[in-house]
Design a protein around this motif. Structure first.
Motif, mmCIF file in Angstrom:
data_model
loop_
_atom_site.group_PDB
_atom_site.id
_atom_site.type_symbol
_atom_site.label_atom_id
_atom_site.label_comp_id
_atom_site.label_asym_id
_atom_site.label_seq_id
_atom_site.Cartn_x
_atom_site.Cartn_y
_atom_site.Cartn_z
ATOM 1 N N GLU A 328 0.885 -0.843 0.143
ATOM 2 C CA GLU A 328 0.319 -0.044 0.049
ATOM 3 C C GLU A 328 0.619 0.962 0.135
ATOM 4 N N SER A 329 1.927 1.082 0.587
ATOM 5 C CA SER A 329 3.026 2.498 1.154
ATOM 6 C C SER A 329 4.055 2.734 -0.321
ATOM 7 N N THR A 330 3.968 1.666 -0.754
ATOM 8 C CA THR A 330 4.760 1.266 -2.123
ATOM 9 C C THR A 330 4.999 1.310 -3.831
ATOM 10 N N SER A 331 3.814 0.561 -3.828
ATOM 11 C CA SER A 331 3.199 0.416 -5.116
ATOM 12 C C SER A 331 3.361 1.167 -5.666
ATOM 13 N N LYS A 332 3.591 2.030 -7.057
ATOM 14 C CA LYS A 332 3.484 2.813 -8.163
ATOM 15 C C LYS A 332 1.272 2.410 -8.739
ATOM 16 N N ASP A 333 1.545 1.117 -8.273
ATOM 17 C CA ASP A 333 0.440 0.512 -9.006
ATOM 18 C C ASP A 333 -1.066 1.201 -8.300
ATOM 19 N N GLN A 334 -1.732 1.970 -8.897
ATOM 20 C CA GLN A 334 -3.480 2.297 -8.411
ATOM 21 C C GLN A 334 -4.201 0.782 -7.306
ATOM 22 N N GLN A 335 -4.332 -0.026 -8.213
ATOM 23 C CA GLN A 335 -5.156 -0.941 -7.992
ATOM 24 C C GLN A 335 -4.559 -2.153 -7.116
ATOM 25 N N ALA A 336 -3.363 -1.856 -7.238
ATOM 26 C CA ALA A 336 -2.782 -2.655 -5.744
ATOM 27 C C ALA A 336 -2.599 -1.884 -5.033
ATOM 28 N N LYS A 337 -2.699 -0.641 -5.034
ATOM 29 C CA LYS A 337 -2.428 0.317 -3.166
ATOM 30 C C LYS A 337 -4.098 0.040 -2.599
ATOM 31 N N THR A 338 -5.192 -0.474 -3.137
ATOM 32 C CA THR A 338 -6.493 -0.042 -3.378
ATOM 33 C C THR A 338 -6.498 -2.268 -3.259
ATOM 34 N N ASP A 339 -6.357 -3.114 -3.413
ATOM 35 C CA ASP A 339 -6.464 -4.377 -3.224
ATOM 36 C C ASP A 339 -6.083 -4.526 -1.387
ATOM 37 N N PRO A 396 -16.045 -2.168 14.370
ATOM 38 C CA PRO A 396 -16.955 -2.138 15.652
ATOM 39 C C PRO A 396 -18.381 -1.305 14.512
ATOM 40 N N ASP A 397 -18.183 -1.125 13.614
ATOM 41 C CA ASP A 397 -19.469 -0.435 12.112
ATOM 42 C C ASP A 397 -19.276 -1.343 10.685
ATOM 43 N N THR A 398 -18.267 -2.301 10.663
ATOM 44 C CA THR A 398 -18.129 -3.253 9.424
ATOM 45 C C THR A 398 -18.396 -4.857 9.754
ATOM 46 N N PHE A 399 -19.220 -5.226 8.421
ATOM 47 C CA PHE A 399 -19.155 -7.227 8.918
ATOM 48 C C PHE A 399 -18.786 -7.343 7.426
ATOM 49 N N ALA A 400 -18.313 -8.521 7.870
ATOM 50 C CA ALA A 400 -17.462 -9.019 6.585
ATOM 51 C C ALA A 400 -18.775 -10.211 5.540
ATOM 52 N N VAL A 401 -19.082 -10.672 4.907
ATOM 53 C CA VAL A 401 -19.900 -11.747 4.666
ATOM 54 C C VAL A 401 -19.444 -13.507 5.034
ATOM 55 N N ASP A 402 -19.489 -13.960 5.850
ATOM 56 C CA ASP A 402 -19.072 -15.368 5.917
ATOM 57 C C ASP A 402 -18.693 -16.507 4.844
ATOM 58 N N GLY A 403 -16.967 -16.429 4.051
ATOM 59 C CA GLY A 403 -17.278 -17.125 3.462
ATOM 60 C C GLY A 403 -16.698 -16.810 1.895
ATOM 61 N N ALA A 404 -17.136 -15.080 2.009
ATOM 62 C CA ALA A 404 -17.158 -14.102 0.931
ATOM 63 C C ALA A 404 -15.872 -13.269 0.829
ATOM 64 N N GLU A 405 -15.720 -12.656 0.152
ATOM 65 C CA GLU A 405 -14.486 -11.333 -0.009
ATOM 66 C C GLU A 405 -15.354 -9.974 0.361
ATOM 67 N N ALA A 406 -16.096 -10.140 -0.950
ATOM 68 C CA ALA A 406 -17.189 -8.912 -0.900
ATOM 69 C C ALA A 406 -18.603 -9.337 -1.052
ATOM 70 N N TYR A 425 -17.432 -2.867 -2.049
ATOM 71 C CA TYR A 425 -16.682 -3.625 -3.340
ATOM 72 C C TYR A 425 -15.178 -2.749 -3.165
ATOM 73 N N PRO A 426 -14.395 -4.477 -3.700
ATOM 74 C CA PRO A 426 -13.294 -3.545 -3.424
ATOM 75 C C PRO A 426 -12.541 -2.964 -4.268
ATOM 76 N N ASP A 427 -13.701 -2.738 -5.333
ATOM 77 C CA ASP A 427 -13.035 -1.457 -6.338
ATOM 78 C C ASP A 427 -13.126 -0.266 -6.084
#
Length: 436
Positions: A328-339, A396-406, A425-427
């Motif tokens: 996140e701190s060093t990549s020059k690829d914005q998508q890599a930072k977001t991911d 405290p206010d954000t939850f993941a759907v069990d077994g799913a990334e998004a 969503y990740p994008d």
């Protein structure tokens, strides 16, 4: 395939057979005559083969003194006798590779075992364990993960190693997990290491007493596939990380090529081979020692200290978090930072779990569009048509759907009967729903 180094694989096979109980069945007791034969044979083997002759002589003398005093007389069970001999030997040598153990019975004198068949048997055993390559995974945030539990000789496991390295090659960071790795062959260490260096690099030396020779190990001038010389590398260790796994760890630490995270390793730096003794016993005798070309030392007895000491159970999440932060701190690829940022939230939730109270969960329940949120047994659930899934708290206010990334679900408090649910969503896309 037949080499001195391959003796270590043979030892592993013998130990696995022992642990399975194969060698314990119907084993006769060790009487005084057999004990004397074993002790005298060990003393002679140490004198002729141990990498430190003076220390080996002292260890042999101690066993003979113990024998003369009658210390071993009541120890008639072969396994107990082997354990006592190991304890006494290590009390002098402080060498964790030095060990006496139950050995397979010798082949029938009238039927000589074909060496090629013996080597093939060891190869089959190693192949069934996939040459140590236990698990490969691409983690969220494009971090490559390898759970490596042994270093087979490159001549038998090289194809698997090359495939594994090419699987990892497009990762933005790599984690190599050696927490359950007990060592192996330096040729595989050399092959894997070669993917992580750009220049021809001196990795390690092994000095052998026989022939008074030193074998040098350098990175290979060519490896099939893509180099990972610029890829951030993390190595996980535990107290069980031993021998060749310690060599890989030490090489990477001394050369400042990887960050070592976990526990101090086991402390075994002296390679060697299997020697049969008598009375159904055999032993591993270190016939060489590692000599790092930079420090001139090794890790025998002390282990390799990690760069960041954490309990081995936590090492994966700590390394994964740092890998994502690096991307996140060093990549020059914005998508890599977001991911990486997306994945980082999940890892931080593993390191610092959030446990909302029943009252907090109940405050989130309700209908948000066609999404129904309910609390049952202290757990939040998402009901969508005929499908119900568990929601796992990340913050405290954000939850993941069990077994799913998004998607992830973020709840925003409102007045009585108010509030919103935002699907993330990740994008970067968001879908906002108001509580009815």
């Amino acid at each position: 395939m037949k080499s001195a180094r391959y003796q270590l694989l043979q030892l592993v096979c013998f130990l696995l057979m022992f642990r399975a109980g194969v060698l314990l069945a119907q084993t006769p007791s060790v009487d005084a005559k057999a004990q004397a034969e074993v002790v005298n044979k060990i003393a002679a083997l140490l004198q002729d083969n141990y990498v430190f002759p003076d220390v080996g002589a002292k260890a042999g003398e101690l066993l003979q003194e113990q024998l003369a005093k009658g210390t071993y007389t009541p120890v008639t069970r072969p396994q107990a006798f082997a354990e006592q001999l190991t304890k006494d030997l290590q009390s002098v040598t402080h060498d964790k590779h030095m060990r006496v153990f139950m050995a397979p019975p010798p082949p029938d004198k009238d039927k000589k075992e074909d060496p090629a068949e013996r080597e093939l048997r060891f190869l089959r055993h190693d192949a069934r364990n996939n040459f140590g390559f236990y698990k490969l995974e691409r983690l969220s945030g494009n971090v490559g993960y390898l759970d490596l539990r042994g270093f087979s000789p490159a001549e038998v496991g090289g194809a698997t190693a090359i495939a594994a390295m090419n699987f990892l090659a497009n990762s933005d960071a790599v984690i190599i997990d050696l927490r359950k790795n007990g060592g192996g062959d330096p040729s595989m260490i050399q092959l894997i290491s070669s993917y992580f260096f750009k220049e021809h690099t001196h990795l390690n030396n092994l000095y052998w007493r026989k022939g008074d020779r030193t074998d040098q190990f350098w990175t290979l001038p060519y490896v099939p596939g893509k180099s990972m010389a610029e890829t951030p590398l993390y190595v996980l260790t535990s107290a069980r990380t031993f021998s060749g796994a310690e060599e890989f760890t030490n090489n990477m630490k001394v050369l400042k090529r990887a960050k070592i995270i976990g526990e101090t390793t086991g402390g075994g730096a002296n390679p060697g081979g299997f020697f049969p003794i008598a009375a159904g016993l055999g032993m591993f005798i270190p016939t060489g020692r590692a000599v790092n070309p930079v420090t001139g030392t090794n890790w025998e007895g002390a282990g390799v200290e990690p760069d960041e000491r954490v309990p081995s159970a936590d090492a994966f999440n700590v390394a994964y978090k740092e890998a994502l932060q690096k991307i996140e701190s060093t990549s020059k690829d914005q998508q890599a930072k977001t991911d990486a940022a997306w994945a980082l939230v999940g890892v931080e939730a593993q390191l610092k779990p959030v446990n909302p109270s029943p009252e907090d969960l109940q405050a989130l329940a309700g209908n948000y569009g066609n999404r129904h949120i309910a609390v049952e047994g202290g757990t939040l659930y998402l009901q969508l048509e005929n499908h119900r899934v568990k929601l796992v708290p990340m913050t405290p206010d954000t939850f993941a759907v069990d077994g799913a990334e998004a998607p992830r679900l973020r709840f925003t408090a409102g007045g009585k009967g108010g509030g919103k649910l935002t699907e993330l969503y990740p994008d970067g896309r968001q879908n906002e729903l108001t509580r009815q």
